[in-house]
Each structure stands twice: as C-alpha cells, then as structure tokens.
Design a protein around this motif. Structure first.
Motif, short mmCIF file in Angstrom:
data_model
loop_
_atom_site.label_atom_id
_atom_site.label_comp_id
_atom_site.label_asym_id
_atom_site.label_seq_id
_atom_site.Cartn_x
_atom_site.Cartn_y
_atom_site.Cartn_z
N UNK A 1 31.15 18.69 0.08
CA UNK A 1 32.81 19.88 -0.15
C UNK A 1 32.31 19.56 -2.44
N UNK A 2 32.11 19.04 -2.66
CA UNK A 2 32.47 18.60 -3.81
C UNK A 2 31.12 19.67 -5.10
N UNK A 3 30.09 19.65 -4.50
CA UNK A 3 29.13 20.31 -5.01
C UNK A 3 29.11 21.62 -4.47
N UNK A 4 29.23 22.30 -3.02
CA UNK A 4 29.75 23.90 -2.68
C UNK A 4 31.12 24.60 -2.89
N UNK A 5 32.13 23.76 -2.56
CA UNK A 5 32.82 24.13 -3.20
C UNK A 5 33.70 23.86 -4.54
N UNK A 6 32.97 23.15 -5.27
CA UNK A 6 33.38 22.76 -7.09
C UNK A 6 34.52 22.44 -7.22
N UNK A 7 34.64 22.42 -8.00
CA UNK A 7 36.21 21.97 -8.71
C UNK A 7 36.77 23.66 -8.83
N UNK A 8 35.86 24.43 -8.99
CA UNK A 8 35.61 25.67 -9.93
C UNK A 8 36.66 26.76 -8.49
N UNK A 9 36.78 26.72 -7.89
CA UNK A 9 37.51 27.04 -6.34
C UNK A 9 38.46 26.43 -6.02
N UNK A 10 39.31 25.57 -6.91
CA UNK A 10 40.54 24.66 -6.52
C UNK A 10 40.89 24.47 -5.30
N UNK A 11 39.82 24.90 -3.83
CA UNK A 11 39.31 24.01 -3.10
C UNK A 11 39.18 22.94 -2.56
N UNK A 12 40.55 21.87 -2.64
CA UNK A 12 39.93 20.53 -2.63
C UNK A 12 39.46 19.36 -1.19
N UNK A 13 39.19 19.28 -0.10
CA UNK A 13 38.96 17.83 0.95
C UNK A 13 39.92 17.03 0.22
N UNK A 14 39.97 16.07 1.56
CA UNK A 14 40.49 14.89 1.47
C UNK A 14 39.61 14.18 0.47
N UNK A 15 38.34 13.79 0.62
CA UNK A 15 37.62 13.19 -0.25
C UNK A 15 37.20 13.83 -1.56
N UNK A 16 37.02 15.30 -2.02
CA UNK A 16 36.79 15.18 -2.93
C UNK A 16 38.06 15.54 -4.16
N UNK A 17 39.42 15.32 -3.27
CA UNK A 17 40.48 15.76 -3.90
C UNK A 17 40.85 13.98 -4.52
N UNK A 18 40.20 13.19 -3.56
CA UNK A 18 40.50 11.53 -3.99
C UNK A 18 39.83 11.16 -5.60
N UNK A 19 38.75 11.57 -4.83
CA UNK A 19 37.17 11.85 -6.07
C UNK A 19 38.55 12.22 -7.68
N UNK A 20 39.16 13.65 -7.01
CA UNK A 20 39.98 13.84 -8.49
C UNK A 20 40.63 13.20 -9.29
N UNK A 21 41.58 12.57 -8.19
CA UNK A 21 42.79 12.06 -8.18
C UNK A 21 41.88 10.05 -9.23
N UNK A 22 41.16 9.99 -8.46
CA UNK A 22 41.02 8.44 -8.53
C UNK A 22 39.58 7.76 -9.13
N UNK A 23 39.51 8.66 -9.84
CA UNK A 23 38.04 7.54 -10.41
C UNK A 23 37.82 8.27 -11.95
N UNK A 24 38.74 8.77 -12.34
CA UNK A 24 39.12 8.52 -13.62
C UNK A 24 40.15 7.66 -13.82
N UNK A 25 41.13 7.32 -12.22
CA UNK A 25 41.90 5.58 -12.68
C UNK A 25 41.66 4.86 -12.25
#
Lengths: 292, 289
Positions: free
Chosen positions: A228-252
C-alpha cells in the motif's frame, strides 16, 4: 540436516513433558510472560506521560493514567484512524472475495484433471511463492502505470489478490483431491455444469481450507505495509492502518505519547477479533493445513 | 468445445491475473536489470551485465546479502526448533494449553511494522528499558545502537513475532501422527524419546519441510521490521537485501541496479527453498529405506 538437529529437540523438550508436568507449566508461564510483556507495555504506556513511561514503565497506578494521549491520537490530523480502519477493512474483504472466486475454480480444474499441462499449471502458480512481494512491487508499479491502475484501489486489490493465489491454489488443489470425485460425477449425471458442480457441491466441502486462507489473507492484507505504501502512495490520500501508522509515527519515534497510543489504536481491531475468535482461528489454521 | 470453454472460464481469470501481475513483472525485472534505467527517462539503455558486475563490487550490496543470509539461516533454525519444541509442549487438549497456544501465536496478528515500532520504543537508546535502567543509575544497553546487538535484536524480534506460526503448523502436523502407532509403541514399552524419534518425527517429516521452506522464504524478504525497528542502521548494519533494493530503486533512482539485486534475490530464494526441499525429501527416503 534434521537428523542432526531433531533428536536434540527431543531430549530438551520431550523429557519434561512426561517426567515433570509442573516444570512444563512453569516453563510455559515464563515464556507467556515474555511474550506478553511488550503488549502490556503497549497498553499501559498508551495511557501515560512520556516521563512516567520512561521512569516507571511497568507501574499501573491510577493517578498516572490519562486518556488524553489516546484522544489526541484518535484525532491526529496526519492520520484519520477511523478512515484507516474502513479503507483497510474494504481491502481485506475485496481481496478475500476475489481470491476465493479466482483460486477456487482453477484449483478444482487442477485437482480433477490428470493431464500434464495442469500439473505444469500448478507448478507455475506454486513457483509464485518464491517471488518476494517486497521486490515484485517495483516492476508492478510500471505494469500498473501501463494499465492506468497505479495509485488506484482496483490496482492495489488486484496485485494483493495475485499475491494470495500461489498458496491458495496449492492448498485448495491439495484439499479438493481429498474430496471423492464420485460426488461431482453424481452431480454431472444430474445435469449440473462444471461451475455449478464446483460452487454447490465441492466448495461447501472445502470450507476448512477456505477458512484457513481467509484467516491468513486477512492478516497479511491488514498488516501489509510496503505494497500500500508504494502502490497507493502518499499522493493518493488513501491510508491503510499500517501506512497511516508510518505517516503518524516515523517522525516522532521518540515521542512515546504519540507512538504508543497510535500503535494501540492500529492493532486493537484485529487483536480484539483474534481474541474473540481465537479458538476458531487456531483450529481453523490447523484444520486447513492438516489435509492440504 | 463447450467443455473446453468451461475449463477456460475456470482457469482463465486466475491465470490472466497471475501472468499480468506476477509473470510479466518478473520478466520486466530481468529486462530492467540489463539496463541503466533511472525510473523516468524515456528510453532505458541496455548495458548488458554491467549491473551484475557492479553488484559483485558493491560493498553495500554484498553486506546486505550477508545480513539477509544470516537472518534467514539463524532465524529458520530458531523458528523451526522453537516451533516444534513448543508444539510438543502445548499439544494437549486442556484449556490451559489452548491459552498458551493463543499467547504464543498472538504477535502474528500484529503487523511487522507495528511490532518494529513497538520494540524500538522498548529497546531504543531512549526507550523504555534504557529509560528504566537510567533512572536506576545503570548503564544504557546498545540493543539497537551497536551493529552486532542490532542484528541480534532484529533476529530476536523476528523470532518473537513469528514462531507462533511454526507452532501452529507443527500442531497441525502432530494431529496427523497415527494414534494406533503411538498406542502400540506405548504397549511395547517404548520410552518417550524412542516414540518421538521412531513414530512422531517420521510422521512429521512433511511438516518439517513446509516449516523450513516457509520460514526461509519469509525471512529472505525481511523488510517491514527493518524499516520500523532499526531503519537499516546503525551504519547500514541491518540493511537487508529487500531494504536495499527498494532504497536503490526508489530513492537512488538506480532502477537497473536495484532490479539486478532483485533478480539475484529471487534466484537465491528459489534456489535455497528448492535445495532445502530436495535435501529433506532425500532424508525422508533415507528414513524409509
């Protein structure tokens, strides 16, 4: 290889089984504690301040606990968790339905036909097991772009379904071979077509194998990250639970008042389902695996 | 003719999807590995085997290869031994055993990404364990900050998260062991160890093979956990092949070079899995013969 290793297992593990029942239980309790400590930390830390997490990680005194961080994670602008659940659940359902619809009939043909080309077909599908999906996704990006499906839900679901096919077909074909062919011959005499025979006679009988695959596919789709991270990508605005966690957690990643509540929310649904259905999940996995 | 069409309609959809989404992309990888493509230029230039030559000279890629092999080898042994050992321990039908089975299995329900973030919060330099040690005046332990410790931690977390699956597979296998044979072994006065070696283990042979192959294939593509637990560090010491391939392909825009690594990883995966399967089937025949 096994000849060297296995007898050692026997001496270490099998003896206490018979001689000391209490020793076995004690050993299993210690192991269980080790297995559960990270989960315990995840749950209690989701309700604590950074300072308390680090100074008293294990303590559980009521005056330390607060739901404020959990509420903050729930309303995180970087990651709408409720939408994440919905999107991921949609993917889980679509992939499971499509996977059974595609793998079922082809497995039936492979199991019932003895010609060489069907054995080659089975080998072709099973060979897919050896292709690491994390690596496959790179050329798939360009295939999907060519088809105009890159960054879309259908593109992602089709690729994810493809990844389930090798093992599903392997398991289903093996399982159908254990179902007597006389049953479908009787249906054929009664005038039922191949599709009808499969879906109304054979399919209900292969329920254990289907349950096993549905459980496995549900875990793997819900938990998948790289695809999902690569195929849907941040550009699509579609987050699964895991890609959302990555977006929310990795910087903090060292702000634990963000990390723990977000992780807890991410694992909670599937974990709750698992705990409620645990007996069916484990026996479902064993039942399908035994015959297949 | 109609029968043929029916068969085609049953085989076709799955086969078409499989070819488009798996066979074609694999072929594309092989082709790209022979080019210098960067991912966006109009015409990839074919450079022959240069990417493969570069691969043999790339210290980073060679190290990632070794890291991956160590993870796969050590991990497969641990997963199989712990899987079989614990399957024997929790095989009984009691409620307590059912509970133990759930506890051993549950980490598999968590995604590897979450498991990695969770354990990095537990083991990191400023993590829970080290925070607890610091407040008590003890030295900080370099679980994730020393290259050797980090690799060991990575393997440890992989095993923690994964061996429950092996337990379940072995439990499935144990159900296929003939009750009659176990019973007659007991009547003949065989010891637990003799029974295990001569009755249980031969019956488990196919399950052992499935376990070894599945563990090996899964571990060779370790990626998510690296992202969330160590980020490939410290100093690249936990970069796996899959991690480096994705990095080279998308961040370094070296798609040709990344594809060459992909092809090698696929060949190594298939080669190792088939070798293990073949060695195992020879061992089985040795047992029977």
């Amino acid at each position: 290889m096994s000849a060297i290793r296995m007898p050692r297992v026997a001496t270490v593990q099998f003896k206490p089984l018979r001689t000391k029942g209490a020793g076995r239980i004690a050993f299993l309790i210690v192991t269980s504690v080790l297995m559960l400590v990270p989960m315990y930390l995840l749950v209690v830390s989701a309700f604590k301040s950074q300072q308390d997490i680090l100074a008293h990680p294990f303590s559980l005194s009521p005056d330390q606990l607060t739901t404020q961080y959990l509420e903050k994670a729930w309303t995180n602008p970087d990651f709408n968790i409720l939408k994440g659940y919905a999107v991921t659940a949609l993917f889980v359902v679509s992939v499971n339905v499509l996977s059974v619809a595609l793998a079922g009939p082809v497995s039936y043909v492979i199991a019932r036909r003895s010609e060489r080309r069907y054995r080659m077909l089975l080998l072709l599908f099973v060979a897919g097991t050896f292709i690491p999906s994390q690596v496959l996704v790179i050329p798939v990006v360009y295939t999907l772009k060519f088809l105009g499906l890159m960054g879309t839900i259908p593109g992602f679901v089709l690729f994810e379904t493809t990844l389930t096919l090798p093992f599903s077909i392997f398991l289903y074909a093996g399982y159908i071979m254990t179902i007597p062919a006389s049953l479908d011959e009787a249906a054929a005499v009664d005038g039922a077509g191949k599709h009808r025979t499969f879906w109304s006679i054979v399919f209900p009988l292969m329920k254990p194998a289907v349950v096993t695959m549905v459980i496995l596919n549900t875990f793997s789709v819900w938990n998948d990250f790289v695809n999902p991270q690569i195929i849907l990508g941040p550009g699509s605005g579609l987050y699964t639970v895991t890609t959302g966690v990555y977006a929310a957690v990795s910087q903090y990643s060292t702000d634990y008042t963000v990390v723990f509540p977000t992780l807890l929310l991410a694992v909670a649904p599937l974990l709750v389902v698992f705990v409620l259905l645990q007996r069916h999940v484990i026996s479902g996995l064993t039942a399908g695996a035994t015959k297949g | 003719m109609r029968a043929r069409l029916t068969t085609l309609s049953m085989v076709g959809p799955a086969l078409v999807l499989f070819v488009v989404m798996l066979v074609v992309p694999v072929c594309l990888s092989v082709y790209l590995s022979l080019t210098d493509w960067n991912g966006y230029s109009a015409n990839p230039v074919v450079v022959g085997l240069r990417n493969y030559l570069d691969l043999t000279k790339s210290e980073e890629a060679i190290r990632a290869g070794w890291v991956t092999l160590v993870i796969a080898a050590v991990g497969t042994v641990l997963l199989s031994v712990l899987g079989l050992g614990f399957a024997l321990l929790v095989n009984g039908a009691s409620r307590l055993n059912a509970l133990f089975r759930v506890i051993l299995f549950y980490p598999h329900v968590l995604s590897a990404l979450v498991v990695g973030f969770l354990w990095s919060a537990v083991l990191g330099t400023s993590g829970v364990v080290n925070g607890w040690l610091t407040t008590r005046g003890a030295e900080v332990l370099p679980f994730l900050s020393n290259p050797h410790w980090a690799l060991a931690s990575l393997i440890g977390v992989l095993v923690w998260a994964g061996f429950g699956v092996n337990v379940v597979l072995y439990l499935a296998g144990l159900q296929t062991v003939s009750k009659d044979l176990l019973e007659s072994a007991r009547i003949d006065g065989a010891s637990a160890r003799q029974t295990f070696r001569n009755v249980t283990l031969p019956a488990l042979a196919p399950v052992v093979t499935v376990n070894l192959v599945l563990s090996l294939v899964t571990l060779l593509k370790t990626y998510d956990l690296v992202v969330s637990l160590t980020g490939g560090g410290p100093a690249g010491s936990t970069q796996t092949a899959a991690y480096l391939i994705l990095w080279d392909s998308f961040h370094n825009n070296a798609l040709g070079f990344g594809s060459a690594q992909s092809v090698v990883l696929m060949i190594v995966t298939a080669g190792l899995a088939l070798t293990v399967a073949r060695l195992r089937s020879r061992a089985d025949q040795g047992v029977k013969g």
